[in-house]
Design a protein around this motif. Structure first.
Motif, mmCIF file in Angstrom:
data_model
loop_
_atom_site.group_PDB
_atom_site.id
_atom_site.type_symbol
_atom_site.label_atom_id
_atom_site.label_comp_id
_atom_site.label_asym_id
_atom_site.label_seq_id
_atom_site.Cartn_x
_atom_site.Cartn_y
_atom_site.Cartn_z
ATOM 1 N N THR A 25 77.161 43.576 -0.860
ATOM 2 C CA THR A 25 77.855 42.470 -0.203
ATOM 3 C C THR A 25 77.387 41.130 -0.760
ATOM 4 N N GLU A 26 76.072 40.940 -0.887
ATOM 5 C CA GLU A 26 75.558 39.657 -1.360
ATOM 6 C C GLU A 26 75.873 39.442 -2.833
ATOM 7 N N CYS A 27 75.906 40.495 -3.624
ATOM 8 C CA CYS A 27 76.339 40.366 -5.017
ATOM 9 C C CYS A 27 77.774 39.862 -5.085
ATOM 10 N N LEU A 28 78.645 40.426 -4.256
ATOM 11 C CA LEU A 28 80.044 40.012 -4.256
ATOM 12 C C LEU A 28 80.211 38.605 -3.698
ATOM 13 N N ARG A 29 79.383 38.226 -2.742
ATOM 14 C CA ARG A 29 79.428 36.850 -2.248
ATOM 15 C C ARG A 29 79.036 35.873 -3.346
ATOM 16 N N TYR A 30 78.033 36.255 -4.120
ATOM 17 C CA TYR A 30 77.610 35.451 -5.269
ATOM 18 C C TYR A 30 78.784 35.244 -6.227
ATOM 19 N N LEU A 31 79.430 36.345 -6.613
ATOM 20 C CA LEU A 31 80.559 36.251 -7.540
ATOM 21 C C LEU A 31 81.720 35.485 -6.921
ATOM 22 N N TYR A 32 81.932 35.677 -5.636
ATOM 23 C CA TYR A 32 83.005 34.977 -4.928
ATOM 24 C C TYR A 32 82.805 33.464 -5.011
ATOM 25 N N LEU A 33 81.573 33.011 -4.792
ATOM 26 C CA LEU A 33 81.294 31.579 -4.829
ATOM 27 C C LEU A 33 81.433 31.021 -6.236
ATOM 28 N N VAL A 34 80.951 31.752 -7.233
ATOM 29 C CA VAL A 34 81.096 31.296 -8.615
ATOM 30 C C VAL A 34 82.569 31.182 -8.982
ATOM 31 N N SER A 35 83.366 32.143 -8.527
ATOM 32 C CA SER A 35 84.797 32.124 -8.815
ATOM 33 C C SER A 35 85.507 30.998 -8.078
ATOM 34 N N LEU A 36 85.092 30.742 -6.841
ATOM 35 C CA LEU A 36 85.734 29.719 -6.028
ATOM 36 C C LEU A 36 85.355 28.308 -6.454
ATOM 37 N N HIS A 37 84.132 28.149 -6.975
ATOM 38 C CA HIS A 37 83.605 26.822 -7.295
ATOM 39 C C HIS A 37 83.151 26.721 -8.749
ATOM 40 N N PRO A 38 84.018 26.970 -9.715
ATOM 41 C CA PRO A 38 83.564 26.948 -11.114
ATOM 42 C C PRO A 38 83.110 25.569 -11.571
ATOM 43 N N ASP A 39 83.698 24.512 -10.999
ATOM 44 C CA ASP A 39 83.316 23.162 -11.418
ATOM 45 C C ASP A 39 81.934 22.785 -10.902
ATOM 46 N N ARG A 40 81.509 23.380 -9.795
ATOM 47 C CA ARG A 40 80.207 23.044 -9.212
ATOM 48 C C ARG A 40 79.110 24.029 -9.586
ATOM 49 N N LEU A 41 79.475 25.304 -9.806
ATOM 50 C CA LEU A 41 78.464 26.327 -9.986
ATOM 51 C C LEU A 41 78.450 26.947 -11.372
ATOM 52 N N GLY A 42 79.500 26.763 -12.155
ATOM 53 C CA GLY A 42 79.552 27.355 -13.481
ATOM 54 C C GLY A 42 78.414 26.863 -14.358
ATOM 55 N N GLY A 43 77.663 27.808 -14.948
ATOM 56 C CA GLY A 43 76.583 27.454 -15.847
ATOM 57 C C GLY A 43 75.279 27.099 -15.174
ATOM 58 N N LEU A 44 75.246 27.102 -13.841
ATOM 59 C CA LEU A 44 74.017 26.772 -13.137
ATOM 60 C C LEU A 44 73.168 28.022 -12.912
ATOM 61 N N PHE A 45 71.883 27.793 -12.737
ATOM 62 C CA PHE A 45 70.973 28.857 -12.344
ATOM 63 C C PHE A 45 71.183 29.125 -10.857
ATOM 64 N N LEU A 46 71.621 30.336 -10.532
ATOM 65 C CA LEU A 46 71.815 30.710 -9.136
ATOM 66 C C LEU A 46 70.825 31.819 -8.807
ATOM 67 N N PRO A 47 69.792 31.508 -8.049
ATOM 68 C CA PRO A 47 68.660 32.423 -7.925
ATOM 69 C C PRO A 47 68.868 33.571 -6.948
ATOM 70 N N VAL A 48 69.569 34.578 -7.402
ATOM 71 C CA VAL A 48 69.617 35.829 -6.647
ATOM 72 C C VAL A 48 68.519 36.739 -7.161
ATOM 73 N N GLU A 49 68.196 37.734 -6.385
ATOM 74 C CA GLU A 49 67.128 38.646 -6.763
ATOM 75 C C GLU A 49 67.559 39.573 -7.903
ATOM 76 N N GLN A 50 66.571 40.147 -8.575
ATOM 77 C CA GLN A 50 66.826 41.030 -9.707
ATOM 78 C C GLN A 50 67.738 42.190 -9.331
ATOM 79 N N GLU A 51 67.590 42.702 -8.114
ATOM 80 C CA GLU A 51 68.432 43.835 -7.693
ATOM 81 C C GLU A 51 69.908 43.452 -7.652
ATOM 82 N N ILE A 52 70.201 42.202 -7.293
ATOM 83 C CA ILE A 52 71.590 41.738 -7.300
ATOM 84 C C ILE A 52 72.110 41.684 -8.730
#
Length: 205
Positions: A73-100
C-alpha cells in the motif's frame, strides 16, 4: 539505499495537460476524485498481481502478511504521489525504506503490468522511471539542509491525499520515522507540517 523517481519535462507536461475541460489546473494542484484509491492496492494492481506481490514478499521476507500488505500500500501511495505531483516531486529524494524500493523493483520487472499501472491507473498517466541513490550520497550532493527540505516537501501532499500518518505507515517512511523517533514529534505533529517552500530551480512551482 533509497529511491529517486525521475520525471522528464515531457512527462510533466503530459501530466499537466491531463484532466477534463472542467478541471484545467495542473495535476499537482488537483485533489484526486478518489484520494483513497492507493489505499486499495488491488484496485491499482488488479487482484492477481496484488496477491502475487504480497505472497512473494511474505514468503521471501518471513514478514506477517498484514505487514507486507501495508508495505505494498505505501509503495503504491509513493508512486501515486510522484505521478500526481511530477512538478513538485519529480527527481527529488523521497525517503522510503529499502523494503518499499524492493517492492517497486519487483513491480517494474512485471513490465506490461507496471506500464499499465503508470499510464492508465496512476493519476499522471506517464511512466515513472526509477533510480536508486544512497541517502549519504544524496546528502553530499545538494547538502543536508536541502535534503531535509526536499524530504519534508511531500509530507503535506501525502496527508492531503491519504489522511494523517498512522502507526501502520510509520515503519515505511524514513523521514517520518526520523521525525518521530529522533525529534520526538508525534504523528499528529508530523501530519500537521505546513508545505515546504519550493526553492527556485528545484523543480517545483
Amino acid at each position: 539505499m533509497s529511491t529517486q523517481p525521475t520525471v522528464s519535462a515531457d512527462d510533466a507536461v503530459r501530466a499537466h495537460d491531463r484532466g477534463s475541460a472542467a478541471d484545467r489546473g495542473p495535476v499537482a494542484d488537483r485533489v484526486p476524485a478518489t484520494p483513497a484509491t492507493a489505499a486499495d492496492p488491488a484496485s491499482l494492481l488488479g487482484d492477481a498481481l496484488h496477491t502475487e506481490v504480497v505472497e512473494h514478499f511474505t514468503t521471501t521476507t518471513g514478514a506477517p502478511r498484514e505487514y507486507v500488505e501495508r508495505q505494498v500500500t505505501e509503495c503504491l501511495r509513493y508512486l501515486y504521489l510522484v505521478s500526481l505531483h511530477p512538478d513538485r516531486l519529480g527527481g527529488l529524494f523521497l525517503p522510503v525504506e529499502q523494503e518499499i524500493d524492493e517492492i517497486w523493483h519487483y513491480l517494474i520487472l512485471q513490465t506490461r503490468e507496471y506500464r499499465d499501472l503508470c499510464e492508465h491507473r496512476l493519476p499522471g498517466g506517464f511512466f515513472v522511471e526509477h533510480r536508486s541513490i544512497a541517502y549519504d550520497e544524496y546528502q553530499r550532493e545538494p547538502g543536508r539542509e536541502r535534503a531535509v527540505e526536499q524530504a519534508l516537501r511531500w509530507i503535506p501532499l501525502y496527508v492531503r491525499a491519504f489522511g494523517p500518518f498512522d502507526e501502520g505507515a510509520l515503519p515505511h517512511w524514513t523521514i517520518v520515522r526520523f521525525l518521530h523517533e529522533r525529534l520526538d514529534m508525534s504523528l499528529a505533529e508530523i501530519s500537521a507540517l505546513p508545505p515546504a517552500a519550493t526553492p527556485q530551480g528545484a523543480g517545483g512551482t
